[in-house]
Design a protein around this motif. Sequence first.
Motif, mmCIF file in Angstrom:
data_model
loop_
_atom_site.group_PDB
_atom_site.id
_atom_site.type_symbol
_atom_site.label_atom_id
_atom_site.label_comp_id
_atom_site.label_asym_id
_atom_site.label_seq_id
_atom_site.Cartn_x
_atom_site.Cartn_y
_atom_site.Cartn_z
ATOM 1 N N ALA A 37 0.840 -1.208 0.000
ATOM 2 C CA ALA A 37 0.000 0.000 0.000
ATOM 3 C C ALA A 37 0.872 1.254 0.000
ATOM 4 C CB ALA A 37 -0.920 -0.013 1.221
ATOM 5 N N ALA A 38 1.973 1.217 0.769
ATOM 6 C CA ALA A 38 2.871 2.379 0.833
ATOM 7 C C ALA A 38 3.523 2.634 -0.534
ATOM 8 C CB ALA A 38 3.936 2.156 1.899
ATOM 9 N N CYS A 40 2.346 1.732 -3.458
ATOM 10 C CA CYS A 40 1.298 2.219 -4.380
ATOM 11 C C CYS A 40 1.039 3.707 -4.137
ATOM 12 C CB CYS A 40 0.011 1.420 -4.186
ATOM 13 S SG CYS A 40 0.087 -0.257 -4.816
ATOM 14 N N SER A 41 1.010 4.110 -2.879
ATOM 15 C CA SER A 41 0.760 5.525 -2.542
ATOM 16 C C SER A 41 1.892 6.396 -3.056
ATOM 17 C CB SER A 41 0.631 5.694 -1.024
ATOM 18 O OG SER A 41 -0.408 4.893 -0.540
ATOM 19 N N SER A 44 1.707 6.626 -6.785
ATOM 20 C CA SER A 44 0.541 7.444 -7.157
ATOM 21 C C SER A 44 0.909 8.920 -7.070
ATOM 22 C CB SER A 44 -0.634 7.141 -6.224
ATOM 23 O OG SER A 44 -1.035 5.809 -6.365
ATOM 24 N N GLY B 71 -8.594 2.623 -4.225
ATOM 25 C CA GLY B 71 -7.390 3.431 -4.429
ATOM 26 C C GLY B 71 -7.018 3.509 -5.904
ATOM 27 N N VAL B 75 -7.021 6.957 -8.186
ATOM 28 C CA VAL B 75 -5.821 7.445 -8.879
ATOM 29 C C VAL B 75 -6.069 7.533 -10.384
ATOM 30 C CG1 VAL B 75 -3.415 6.887 -9.467
ATOM 31 C CG2 VAL B 75 -4.216 6.643 -7.115
#
Lengths: 206, 88
Positions: A37-38, A40-41, A44, B71, B75
């Motif tokens: 998740a980190a 991907c963030s 992004s 998510g 995005v």
Amino acid sequence: MVGQATDRDRGGALGKNAPCHPAVRVPGVRDFWILIAAECSLFSFFFITYMIGRGGDVDLYRTSQQALSRDLGVFNTCVLIIGSWSVMQALGSLRREHARQASHYLAGVIGCGVIFAGVKVFEYADKISHGLFPTTNDFFTFYFVLTMVHMVHLVIATVVLAVMRRGVMAGHYHSGQMDVLESGAIYWHLVDLLWMFLFALLYLLQ
Amino acid sequence: MDKVFFTPHRTLFLMLAITGISFLISHDSAMGQLAGIGTLLLAGAKGRLVLLDFMELRHAPALWRWGFEGGLLAVTALLAVLYLAGGR
């Protein structure tokens, strides 16, 4: 309880002998998904920053983009997709206790990683030989930085899967003990996921 | 669609097909901004296949799956909005 069931009990979702309706479960080590998740963030944020920069000077980005080889971009995309399929096949094989077959599929994934990296190095050399550097303009700053950060992830994923392949060959993994191997596979798929957007933004978006 | 439809082989061919379509529409200058939006949406579609089938989130608890899918959708939508806002 999900955590108490073995992989065989849960039914690997992707194996040929997987049940029609596999049990609900989170693949891999649960905490590992925090890293996913980190990552991907973070990417992004990179993608959004790129699009904001692009919006500020669309002509520059479109002109600079012409210097990239879409054919090589498509080729590398296919290499990563085939690599991901090979990872799935490796997990499916191991869930059926076919360790030797799994090691062959993992060798295929490692090969895909090497091919992808080789093509990227060729691309970098080609750009530099044509006088295109990270400092040339904003587009090439994004191109070199984003693809190099991505390639670092690819190298990590490839090395991790190479180490895991040795474990598979040594009999360290079996159908009831797949969480670590699944986490390695998920990291490879993350590399694939990030490339889907990098390819679209850097190579295709006109 | 039935979960069993997405076998590894079908996911592979679907991903390769979407890549081919993305490549073709990005060459079509007549489509204008529609090509750009299509390219981003197809990247999002491939990302969803990676999450659900390659990462096996199709069989994960709903909240887990929706978190990642949400998510990805957010995005992709934001990139499309920024693309349209950039013009041309």
